[in-house]
Design a protein around this motif. Structure first.
Motif, PDB file in Angstrom:
ATOM      1  N   GLY A   1       0.776  -1.236   0.000  1.00  0.00           N
ATOM      2  CA  GLY A   1       0.000   0.000   0.000  1.00  0.00           C
ATOM      3  C   GLY A   1       0.801   1.277   0.000  1.00  0.00           C
ATOM      4  N   TYR A   2       2.117   1.192  -0.181  1.00  0.00           N
ATOM      5  CA  TYR A   2       2.956   2.383  -0.202  1.00  0.00           C
ATOM      6  C   TYR A   2       2.986   2.974  -1.612  1.00  0.00           C
ATOM      7  CZ  TYR A   2       4.508   1.346   4.514  1.00  0.00           C
ATOM      8  OH  TYR A   2       4.541   1.126   5.867  1.00  0.00           O
ATOM      9  N   ALA A   3       3.060   4.294  -1.682  1.00  0.00           N
ATOM     10  CA  ALA A   3       3.106   4.999  -2.959  1.00  0.00           C
ATOM     11  C   ALA A   3       4.330   5.909  -2.980  1.00  0.00           C
ATOM     12  CB  ALA A   3       1.835   5.834  -3.157  1.00  0.00           C
ATOM     13  N   PHE A   4       4.836   6.203  -4.176  1.00  0.00           N
ATOM     14  CA  PHE A   4       6.009   7.051  -4.322  1.00  0.00           C
ATOM     15  C   PHE A   4       5.699   8.476  -3.874  1.00  0.00           C
ATOM     16  CE2 PHE A   4       6.734   3.700  -7.548  1.00  0.00           C
ATOM     17  CZ  PHE A   4       7.929   3.203  -7.039  1.00  0.00           C
ATOM     18  N   CYS A   5       6.700   9.122  -3.295  1.00  0.00           N
ATOM     19  CA  CYS A   5       6.519  10.479  -2.793  1.00  0.00           C
ATOM     20  C   CYS A   5       7.840  11.235  -2.873  1.00  0.00           C
ATOM     21  CB  CYS A   5       6.011  10.452  -1.345  1.00  0.00           C
ATOM     22  SG  CYS A   5       7.209   9.776  -0.162  1.00  0.00           S
ATOM     23  N   ASP A   6       7.820  12.513  -2.498  1.00  0.00           N
ATOM     24  CA  ASP A   6       9.034  13.318  -2.455  1.00  0.00           C
ATOM     25  C   ASP A   6       9.889  12.916  -1.260  1.00  0.00           C
ATOM     26  OD1 ASP A   6       8.277  14.780  -4.696  1.00  0.00           O
ATOM     27  OD2 ASP A   6       7.186  16.270  -3.488  1.00  0.00           O
ATOM     28  N   PRO A   7      11.187  13.154  -1.330  1.00  0.00           N
ATOM     29  CA  PRO A   7      12.063  12.861  -0.180  1.00  0.00           C
ATOM     30  C   PRO A   7      11.649  13.667   1.044  1.00  0.00           C
ATOM     31  CG  PRO A   7      13.353  13.251  -2.168  1.00  0.00           C
ATOM     32  CD  PRO A   7      11.951  13.636  -2.492  1.00  0.00           C
ATOM     33  N   ILE A   8      11.898  13.116   2.213  1.00  0.00           N
ATOM     34  CA  ILE A   8      11.589  13.802   3.461  1.00  0.00           C
ATOM     35  C   ILE A   8      12.872  13.943   4.276  1.00  0.00           C
ATOM     36  CG2 ILE A   8       9.171  13.127   3.550  1.00  0.00           C
ATOM     37  CD1 ILE A   8      11.571  11.288   5.777  1.00  0.00           C
ATOM     38  N   VAL A   9      12.821  14.783   5.295  1.00  0.00           N
ATOM     39  CA  VAL A   9      13.950  14.981   6.204  1.00  0.00           C
ATOM     40  C   VAL A   9      13.621  14.269   7.500  1.00  0.00           C
ATOM     41  CG1 VAL A   9      15.320  16.647   7.499  1.00  0.00           C
ATOM     42  CG2 VAL A   9      14.561  17.173   5.173  1.00  0.00           C
ATOM     43  N   SER A  10      14.534  13.416   7.944  1.00  0.00           N
ATOM     44  CA  SER A  10      14.294  12.628   9.157  1.00  0.00           C
ATOM     45  C   SER A  10      15.437  12.799  10.128  1.00  0.00           C
ATOM     46  CB  SER A  10      14.131  11.151   8.793  1.00  0.00           C
ATOM     47  OG  SER A  10      14.076  10.358   9.960  1.00  0.00           O
ATOM     48  N   PHE A  11      15.128  12.594  11.420  1.00  0.00           N
ATOM     49  CA  PHE A  11      16.164  12.594  12.449  1.00  0.00           C
ATOM     50  C   PHE A  11      16.877  11.254  12.477  1.00  0.00           C
ATOM     51  CE2 PHE A  11      13.259  15.862  14.090  1.00  0.00           C
ATOM     52  CZ  PHE A  11      14.155  16.905  14.140  1.00  0.00           C
ATOM     53  N   GLY A  12      16.390  10.332  11.692  1.00  0.00           N
ATOM     54  CA  GLY A  12      17.045   9.043  11.525  1.00  0.00           C
ATOM     55  C   GLY A  12      16.873   8.674  10.081  1.00  0.00           C
ATOM     56  N   VAL A  13      17.871   8.093   9.467  1.00  0.00           N
ATOM     57  CA  VAL A  13      17.756   7.741   8.063  1.00  0.00           C
ATOM     58  C   VAL A  13      18.415   6.391   7.852  1.00  0.00           C
ATOM     59  CG1 VAL A  13      19.902   8.791   7.271  1.00  0.00           C
ATOM     60  CG2 VAL A  13      17.979   8.624   5.705  1.00  0.00           C
ATOM     61  N   ASN A  14      17.945   5.680   6.857  1.00  0.00           N
ATOM     62  CA  ASN A  14      18.423   4.319   6.642  1.00  0.00           C
ATOM     63  C   ASN A  14      19.821   4.322   6.048  1.00  0.00           C
ATOM     64  OD1 ASN A  14      18.792   1.654   6.134  1.00  0.00           O
ATOM     65  ND2 ASN A  14      16.859   1.360   5.064  1.00  0.00           N
ATOM     66  N   THR A  15      20.823   4.484   6.893  1.00  0.00           N
ATOM     67  CA  THR A  15      22.195   4.484   6.409  1.00  0.00           C
ATOM     68  C   THR A  15      22.651   3.086   6.013  1.00  0.00           C
ATOM     69  OG1 THR A  15      22.962   4.285   8.705  1.00  0.00           O
ATOM     70  CG2 THR A  15      22.866   6.482   7.766  1.00  0.00           C
ATOM     71  N   ASP A  16      21.837   2.064   6.317  1.00  0.00           N
ATOM     72  CA  ASP A  16      22.230   0.713   5.933  1.00  0.00           C
ATOM     73  C   ASP A  16      22.288   0.562   4.417  1.00  0.00           C
ATOM     74  OD1 ASP A  16      22.524  -0.435   8.469  1.00  0.00           O
ATOM     75  OD2 ASP A  16      20.372  -0.681   8.661  1.00  0.00           O
TER      76      ASP A  16
END
Length: 220
Positions: free
Chosen positions: A126-141
């Motif tokens: 159910g996920y759809a494409f969107c613009d990038p967001i700014v997070s206090f945590g990001v998937n650096t993996d």
């Protein structure tokens, strides 16, 4: 029977969880444990699914929820991974659905994520494409180690050398925006082979393409 647990409330699973993450994204064990130990009630929060396998309670999947800057009642899900030996049994879908229910219980209404190779999997959820967001945590993996380090202030180098860096050493900890993939500079050319080593003998160089990252979201 599987059960969703909050990692920081079940610290006996720290090492096992670190091993599962390192099966997919290699890091030092100490760095991985340091990141996992940041899990808390107010985000970031690490979640795990535990199942009894052969009489032993085993971590089968992990996810992490982090805050999103400037978007109320939203969070970022990252570091979603299933133990390699147990893949193909529906645990990926289960950890995502359980994570969504947990987030919903915390008042979250929208979940964001980024992926470079699982777009179809998340679309089916159910996920759809969107613009990038700014997070206090990001998937650096999904990023090469140290890739975002170059965007830190100059005084961060001394911090890193002293061993006092934050959970994700390549991420600004003050909430400053992460440079979106489209603004990232192209990777540098590979260095020339060492003297006496032919091109054929050198290991393959894997280039990371920032434009391949997709941002997606889902209202829950």
């Amino acid at each position: 029977m599987e059960k969703l647990l909050v990692l920081h409330e079940n610290k006996e699973y720290f090492n096992e969880c670190a091993d599962i993450l390192n099966e997919e994204w290699k890091r030092s064990t100490n760095a991985r444990l340091h990141s996992l130990q940041k899990s808390c009630d107010s985000f970031p929060t690490c979640l795990i699914i535990v199942r009894d396998i052969g009489g032993v309670k085993t971590v089968v999947a992990h996810s992490r929820l982090s805050k999103v800057q400037g978007k109320a009642n939203s969070c970022l899900v990252e570091s979603v991974v299933v133990k390699k030996s147990l893949r193909g049994k529906g645990y990926g879908r289960k950890i995502m659905l359980e994570t969504e229910q947990f987030a919903k219980s915390k008042g979250i209404k929208t979940i964001y994520l980024s992926t470079h190779d699982k777009q179809n999997f998340y679309k089916h959820l159910g996920y759809a494409f969107c613009d990038p967001i700014v997070s206090f945590g990001v998937n650096t993996d999904i990023l090469p180690e140290g890739f975002l380090q170059k965007f830190l202030p100059d005084n961060s180098s001394a911090e890193r050398e002293s061993g006092k860096s934050s959970e994700n050493t390549s991420i600004p900890t003050s909430g400053s925006p992460v440079v979106p993939p489209s603004a990232a500079p192209p990777p540098p050319p590979p260095p020339p082979p060492p003297t006496g080593v032919t091109q054929k003998e050198r290991p393959d160089i894997v280039r990371w393409d920032p434009s391949a990252i997709s941002w997606m979201k889902k209202d829950i």
